[in-house]
Each structure stands twice: as structure tokens, then as C-alpha cells.
Design a protein around this motif. Sequence first.
Motif, PDB file in Angstrom:
ATOM      1  N   GLY A  45       1.164  -0.877  -0.029  1.00 31.83           N
ATOM      2  CA  GLY A  45       0.217   0.172   0.284  1.00 31.83           C
ATOM      3  C   GLY A  45       1.077   1.495   0.166  1.00 31.83           C
ATOM      4  N   MET A  46       1.833   1.103   0.736  1.00 31.94           N
ATOM      5  CA  MET A  46       2.621   2.140   0.858  1.00 31.94           C
ATOM      6  C   MET A  46       3.382   2.910  -0.611  1.00 31.94           C
ATOM      7  N   LYS A  47       3.750   1.786  -1.129  1.00 33.81           N
ATOM      8  CA  LYS A  47       4.418   1.610  -2.287  1.00 33.81           C
ATOM      9  C   LYS A  47       3.622   2.159  -3.632  1.00 33.81           C
ATOM     10  N   THR A  48       2.473   2.144  -3.635  1.00 31.39           N
ATOM     11  CA  THR A  48       1.460   2.257  -4.368  1.00 31.39           C
ATOM     12  C   THR A  48       0.929   3.787  -3.914  1.00 31.39           C
ATOM     13  N   ARG A  49       0.792   4.046  -2.889  1.00 28.10           N
ATOM     14  CA  ARG A  49       0.750   5.240  -2.984  1.00 28.10           C
ATOM     15  C   ARG A  49       1.982   6.294  -3.171  1.00 28.10           C
ATOM     16  N   SER A  50       2.837   5.848  -2.510  1.00 31.94           N
ATOM     17  CA  SER A  50       4.408   6.270  -2.992  1.00 31.94           C
ATOM     18  C   SER A  50       4.496   6.377  -4.757  1.00 31.94           C
ATOM     19  N   ASN A  51       3.771   5.420  -5.702  1.00 30.57           N
ATOM     20  CA  ASN A  51       4.098   5.688  -6.828  1.00 30.57           C
ATOM     21  C   ASN A  51       3.436   6.571  -7.327  1.00 30.57           C
ATOM     22  N   GLN A  52       2.043   7.032  -6.936  1.00 24.84           N
ATOM     23  CA  GLN A  52       0.677   7.402  -6.815  1.00 24.84           C
ATOM     24  C   GLN A  52       1.220   9.116  -7.173  1.00 24.84           C
ATOM     25  N   LEU A  53       1.559   9.161  -5.927  1.00 26.76           N
ATOM     26  CA  LEU A  53       2.419  10.793  -5.152  1.00 26.76           C
ATOM     27  C   LEU A  53       3.064  11.096  -6.529  1.00 26.76           C
ATOM     28  N   GLU A  55       3.855  10.805  -9.159  1.00 29.55           N
ATOM     29  CA  GLU A  55       3.165  10.827 -10.809  1.00 29.55           C
ATOM     30  C   GLU A  55       2.946  11.941 -10.541  1.00 29.55           C
ATOM     31  N   LEU A  56       2.165  11.811  -9.118  1.00 34.69           N
ATOM     32  CA  LEU A  56       1.334  13.632  -8.823  1.00 34.69           C
ATOM     33  C   LEU A  56       2.521  14.235  -9.207  1.00 34.69           C
ATOM     34  N   ILE A  57       3.540  14.293  -8.372  1.00 30.52           N
ATOM     35  CA  ILE A  57       5.145  15.562  -7.876  1.00 30.52           C
ATOM     36  C   ILE A  57       5.528  15.804  -9.440  1.00 30.52           C
ATOM     37  N   ILE A  58       5.741  14.705  -9.803  1.00 30.53           N
ATOM     38  CA  ILE A  58       6.518  14.730 -11.324  1.00 30.53           C
ATOM     39  C   ILE A  58       5.652  16.138 -12.555  1.00 30.53           C
ATOM     40  N   GLY A  59       4.364  15.531 -12.318  1.00 36.24           N
ATOM     41  CA  GLY A  59       3.529  16.430 -12.831  1.00 36.24           C
ATOM     42  C   GLY A  59       3.869  18.071 -12.126  1.00 36.24           C
ATOM     43  N   CYS A  60       4.087  18.429 -11.393  1.00 36.60           N
ATOM     44  CA  CYS A  60       4.135  19.769 -10.757  1.00 36.60           C
ATOM     45  C   CYS A  60       4.994  20.547 -11.104  1.00 36.60           C
ATOM     46  N   ALA A  61       5.679  19.211 -11.202  1.00 38.21           N
ATOM     47  CA  ALA A  61       7.731  19.798 -11.364  1.00 38.21           C
ATOM     48  C   ALA A  61       7.658  19.865 -12.547  1.00 38.21           C
ATOM     49  N   ASN A 147      13.506   6.284   7.098  1.00 45.99           N
ATOM     50  CA  ASN A 147      12.720   4.878   6.464  1.00 45.99           C
ATOM     51  C   ASN A 147      12.013   5.144   5.572  1.00 45.99           C
ATOM     52  N   LEU A 148      12.301   5.923   4.354  1.00 42.95           N
ATOM     53  CA  LEU A 148      11.624   6.589   3.272  1.00 42.95           C
ATOM     54  C   LEU A 148      11.820   5.245   1.709  1.00 42.95           C
ATOM     55  N   TRP A 149      10.887   4.628   1.467  1.00 41.26           N
ATOM     56  CA  TRP A 149      10.665   4.112   0.261  1.00 41.26           C
ATOM     57  C   TRP A 149      11.503   4.709  -0.739  1.00 41.26           C
ATOM     58  N   LEU A 150      10.815   5.922  -0.977  1.00 40.56           N
ATOM     59  CA  LEU A 150      10.628   6.420  -2.767  1.00 40.56           C
ATOM     60  C   LEU A 150      11.444   8.122  -2.217  1.00 40.56           C
ATOM     61  N   GLY A 151      12.034   8.525  -3.405  1.00 37.33           N
ATOM     62  CA  GLY A 151      12.789   9.426  -3.484  1.00 37.33           C
ATOM     63  C   GLY A 151      12.612   9.660  -5.068  1.00 37.33           C
ATOM     64  N   LEU A 152      12.111  11.266  -5.585  1.00 35.61           N
ATOM     65  CA  LEU A 152      13.044  11.905  -6.344  1.00 35.61           C
ATOM     66  C   LEU A 152      13.424  13.474  -6.511  1.00 35.61           C
ATOM     67  N   LEU A 153      14.672  13.238  -7.390  1.00 38.20           N
ATOM     68  CA  LEU A 153      15.831  13.411  -7.507  1.00 38.20           C
ATOM     69  C   LEU A 153      15.213  14.828  -8.502  1.00 38.20           C
ATOM     70  N   ILE A 154      15.531  15.671  -8.282  1.00 40.53           N
ATOM     71  CA  ILE A 154      14.512  16.547  -9.848  1.00 40.53           C
ATOM     72  C   ILE A 154      15.613  18.189  -9.845  1.00 40.53           C
ATOM     73  N   ASN A 155      15.988  17.884 -10.977  1.00 44.40           N
ATOM     74  CA  ASN A 155      17.389  19.192 -11.651  1.00 44.40           C
ATOM     75  C   ASN A 155      16.295  19.767 -12.756  1.00 44.40           C
ATOM     76  N   PHE A 156      16.509  21.209 -12.424  1.00 46.58           N
ATOM     77  CA  PHE A 156      15.335  22.073 -12.872  1.00 46.58           C
ATOM     78  C   PHE A 156      15.763  22.363 -14.356  1.00 46.58           C
ATOM     79  N   LYS A 166      14.698  11.778 -11.778  1.00 45.21           N
ATOM     80  CA  LYS A 166      15.508  10.584 -11.255  1.00 45.21           C
ATOM     81  C   LYS A 166      14.730   9.931  -9.925  1.00 45.21           C
ATOM     82  N   ARG A 167      14.492   9.149 -10.633  1.00 45.14           N
ATOM     83  CA  ARG A 167      13.659   8.059  -9.181  1.00 45.14           C
ATOM     84  C   ARG A 167      15.055   7.455  -8.394  1.00 45.14           C
TER      85      ARG A 167
END
Length: 170
Positions: A45-53, A55-61, A147-156, A166-167
Motif C-alpha cells: 500500500g505504501m509503495k502504491t501510494r508512493s508511486n501515485q504521489l 506521478e503527481l509530483i512529476i506533473g507539478c514539477a 526510513n522511506l522507500w521512494l525519493g525524487l531527484l529533480i534538476n530544473f 531520477k526516481r
Amino acid sequence: MQEQLPVISVVNKLLYSSWLKILSHAANLLNLIYFCSLTINRDVGMKTRSNQLSELIIGCAIEVHRVLGPGLLKSIYEEALFFELKQAGLNVERKVAVPVNYKDKKLNTDLKLDLLVDDLVIVELKAVDRLNCIHDAQLLTYLKMKNLWLGLLINFNEYTLKQGIKRLVN
């Protein structure tokens, strides 16, 4: 016949005792399986929610990059992305302090995450010529420390933002 009754009684007691031990072990095994399934379901559930988030974060970026373009300071992109994520209805924190321990002693200086979205995804922002391995290591360290699973590295500072995303997973 009378001599056999005590032998049968002893055998029955041994069988009964063995049967109770088997049932006890089976119950422990079932509890373990249940606990593992809860943990797996929570992680899925956490991984599914993280993946959904993500997508939203990348769209906003992408929206921030579309409006502002490359070449600005990281702090400008951070503020704009924070605004976009809030507009999207997400729970976002800026400059989240992460305590650092050294040999069981908490140091006086904390690390600072750029953005933490819904307490699940760390977003580390850059405005540099190109991403380096040290940027990956920084984000992976943050993921481990929180202790988190997913991070996004975004170079503007890219012509197209897709090349600057980068995920990373812990």
C-alpha cells in the motif's frame, strides 16, 4: 488386559501432549503468517501510494518548469513546486529537519530535506549543470535516515525536465 490399560493410557497422554504441542506451533505459525501478510500489505500500500504521489509530483514539477524554464535558483523552483503541490491538495513540508546521530550522540546540526510529500516521498531539488553520483548518494541517505522507500531527484536546469528527473528507491 489390566496391564495394557496403563500402557494405553501413557501412550494416549503422550499423543495428547504431542498433539497440543503441534497445535501450539501451528497457532504460532498462523500468527506469524498473519503478521507478515499485514506487513506486506502495508508495504504494498505504501509503495502504491508512493508511486501515485511520484506521478503527481512529476506533473507539478513539469508545470513549474514549463512556466519558469531553466536557469533560475533552486530556491525559486522549490517555492514554486511547493505552491503547485499544495494546489494539488497534497500535504507538503519544506526544509524538513532530519537529525543526525554519530556514535549514539545526536549532532547539533540536522540535515534538511527540500520537500517531503505526504510523509512518503522525499523530493530533492537541484538547479545544476548536471546531476552527479553525490546527488544520488545524498537522496539515498535521506531515504535511509527517514526510513522511506521512494525519493525524487529533480534538476530544473535542463532544457526538458524529463532529462533531469531520477526516481530512487531505498
